[in-house]
Design an enzyme around this catalytic site. Structure first.
Site, PDB file in Angstrom:
ATOM      1  N   GLY A  49       0.766  -1.249   0.000  1.00 20.63           N
ATOM      2  CA  GLY A  49       0.000   0.000   0.000  1.00 20.63           C
ATOM      3  C   GLY A  49       0.798   1.301   0.000  1.00 20.63           C
ATOM      4  CD1 TRP A  51       4.080   2.843  -5.001  1.00 23.63           C
ATOM      5  CD2 TRP A  51       3.129   2.786  -7.034  1.00 23.63           C
ATOM      6  NE1 TRP A  51       5.083   2.690  -5.934  1.00 23.63           N
ATOM      7  CE2 TRP A  51       4.527   2.648  -7.186  1.00 23.63           C
ATOM      8  CE3 TRP A  51       2.330   2.757  -8.162  1.00 23.63           C
ATOM      9  CZ2 TRP A  51       5.145   2.510  -8.436  1.00 23.63           C
ATOM     10  CZ3 TRP A  51       2.931   2.617  -9.422  1.00 23.63           C
ATOM     11  CH2 TRP A  51       4.322   2.504  -9.543  1.00 23.63           C
ATOM     12  CG  ASP A  69      -1.906  -6.994  -4.372  1.00 26.69           C
ATOM     13  OD1 ASP A  69      -1.016  -6.200  -4.757  1.00 26.69           O
ATOM     14  OD2 ASP A  69      -1.666  -8.210  -4.167  1.00 26.69           O
ATOM     15  CG  ASP A  85      -5.629 -12.906 -11.108  1.00 28.38           C
ATOM     16  OD1 ASP A  85      -4.961 -12.020 -11.688  1.00 28.38           O
ATOM     17  OD2 ASP A  85      -5.446 -14.125 -11.282  1.00 28.38           O
ATOM     18  CG  ASP A 108       5.147  -1.134  -8.164  1.00 27.81           C
ATOM     19  OD1 ASP A 108       6.063  -1.306  -8.993  1.00 27.81           O
ATOM     20  OD2 ASP A 108       5.361  -1.024  -6.939  1.00 27.81           O
ATOM     21  CE  LYS A 148       7.142  -3.851 -10.741  1.00 21.93           C
ATOM     22  NZ  LYS A 148       7.436  -3.978  -9.302  1.00 21.93           N
TER      23      LYS A 148
HETATM   24  C1  LIG Z   1       5.937  -4.738  -5.858  1.00 25.83           C
HETATM   25  S1  LIG Z   1       4.411  -5.185  -5.114  1.00 25.83           S
HETATM   26  C2  LIG Z   1       3.496  -3.663  -5.218  1.00 25.83           C
HETATM   27  C3  LIG Z   1       3.957  -2.635  -4.215  1.00 25.83           C
HETATM   28  C4  LIG Z   1       3.026  -1.446  -4.111  1.00 25.83           C
HETATM   29  N1  LIG Z   1       3.146  -0.585  -5.283  1.00 25.83           N
HETATM   30  C5  LIG Z   1       3.327  -0.622  -2.899  1.00 25.83           C
HETATM   31  O1  LIG Z   1       3.759   0.523  -3.032  1.00 25.83           O
HETATM   32  O2  LIG Z   1       3.103  -1.116  -1.788  1.00 25.83           O
HETATM   33  C6  LIG Z   1       3.689  -6.182  -6.349  1.00 25.83           C
HETATM   34  C7  LIG Z   1       2.304  -6.714  -6.031  1.00 25.83           C
HETATM   35  O3  LIG Z   1       1.770  -7.349  -7.198  1.00 25.83           O
HETATM   36  C8  LIG Z   1       0.743  -8.210  -6.714  1.00 25.83           C
HETATM   37  N2  LIG Z   1       0.258  -9.093  -7.788  1.00 25.83           N
HETATM   38  C9  LIG Z   1       0.985  -9.986  -8.498  1.00 25.83           C
HETATM   39  N3  LIG Z   1       0.196 -10.616  -9.396  1.00 25.83           N
HETATM   40  C10 LIG Z   1      -1.065 -10.110  -9.244  1.00 25.83           C
HETATM   41  C11 LIG Z   1      -2.303 -10.347  -9.888  1.00 25.83           C
HETATM   42  N4  LIG Z   1      -2.419 -11.253 -10.869  1.00 25.83           N
HETATM   43  N5  LIG Z   1      -3.394  -9.631  -9.510  1.00 25.83           N
HETATM   44  C12 LIG Z   1      -3.287  -8.726  -8.507  1.00 25.83           C
HETATM   45  N6  LIG Z   1      -2.128  -8.448  -7.858  1.00 25.83           N
HETATM   46  C13 LIG Z   1      -1.027  -9.125  -8.217  1.00 25.83           C
HETATM   47  C14 LIG Z   1       1.440  -8.919  -5.581  1.00 25.83           C
HETATM   48  O4  LIG Z   1       0.480  -9.532  -4.718  1.00 25.83           O
HETATM   49  C15 LIG Z   1       2.213  -7.758  -4.925  1.00 25.83           C
HETATM   50  O5  LIG Z   1       1.510  -7.253  -3.820  1.00 25.83           O
END
Ligand SMILES: C[S@@+](CC[C@H](N)C(=O)[O-])C[C@H]1O[C@@H](n2cnc3c(N)ncnc32)[C@H](O)[C@@H]1O
Length: 197
Positions: A49, A51, A69, A85, A108, A148
């Site tokens: 969280g 962002w 997420d 998802d 991201d 990203k």
């Molecule tokens: C690098 S983290 C994001 C960090 C966030 N921007 C922050 O500032 O806290 C990447 C996120 O992508 C999520 N993620 C990966 N595949 C996903 C999907 N298919 N659907 C939703 N979220 C997904 C992961 O659960 C993870 O929390």
């Protein structure tokens, strides 16, 4: 100091951000002025969280901030969280229940890392593609996207796809992004127009 516990990690803890990633968005926001006139933000892959916190700082009490997420987040005042998802096509309809007017989409996304570079890269690209497709369905004309993308095979063709839908497209690697990481951030402004869900 371990690779993961670096300057931004400690700074985030000290300043109350949920992730060091918050500093990436702060830098992008200052440099590209992405929050100007923004009332509705959709943050794809938002957990934990960081962002979302930055988006809330910019929007204050006005407007709407929605996060999506696979993983739960700790409750955040003024943020609507959808557990789901982003690759599931039903997610768009869930977001549409909250708003059909998004000014800024943030993405991201990172897959669960397998350690096999080509596989992780391909999965990240799929998440970036899914984010772009959601942005194209939900953004208002003139809106922006921060995405990203891991550099490598498929990166240039994804950039070309973004250029088809946005008038201005930039790429940047914020200081908080680890030097050895393949991640780049695409900042796309002035969305040309919506596709129907
Ligand atoms: C690098 S983290 C994001 C960090 C966030 N921007 C922050 O500032 O806290 C990447 C996120 O992508 C999520 N993620 C990966 N595949 C996903 C999907 N298919 N659907 C939703 N979220 C997904 C992961 O659960 C993870 O929390």
């Amino acid at each position: 100091m371990s690779r993961r516990k670096d300057y931004y990690y400690f700074r985030a803890r000290k300043e109350g951000y949920r992730s060091r990633a918050a500093y990436k968005l702060k830098e992008i926001a200052t440099r590209f002025d992405i929050f100007r006139g923004v009332n509705a933000v959709l943050d794809l892959c938002c957990s934990p969280g960081g962002w979302l916190q930055v988006a809330k700082e910019y929007l204050g009490d006005k407007g709407v901030v929605i996060g999506v997420d696979l993983s739960e987040i700790e409750r955040m005042n003024g943020v609507i969280f959808i557990k789901g998802d982003i690759q599931d096509e039903k997610i768009v309809h869930e977001i549409l229940r909250v708003t059909n007017k998004v000014d800024l989409v943030l993405s991201d996304c990172s897959p669960k890392v397998s350690g096999i570079w080509s596989l992780d890269h391909e999965r990240q690209l799929q998440l970036a593609r899914a984010s772009l497709s959601i942005a194209k369905m939900l953004l208002r004309e003139g809106g922006s996207l921060v995405l990203k993308v891991f550099q490598g095979a498929g990166y240039e063709s994804l950039l070309d796809e973004v250029r088809l839908s946005f008038k201005k497209v930039y790429t940047t690697k914020p200081s908080a992004s680890r030097k050895q990481s393949a991640e780049m951030y695409v900042v796309a402004k002035y969305f040309k127009g919506k596709e129907k869900p």
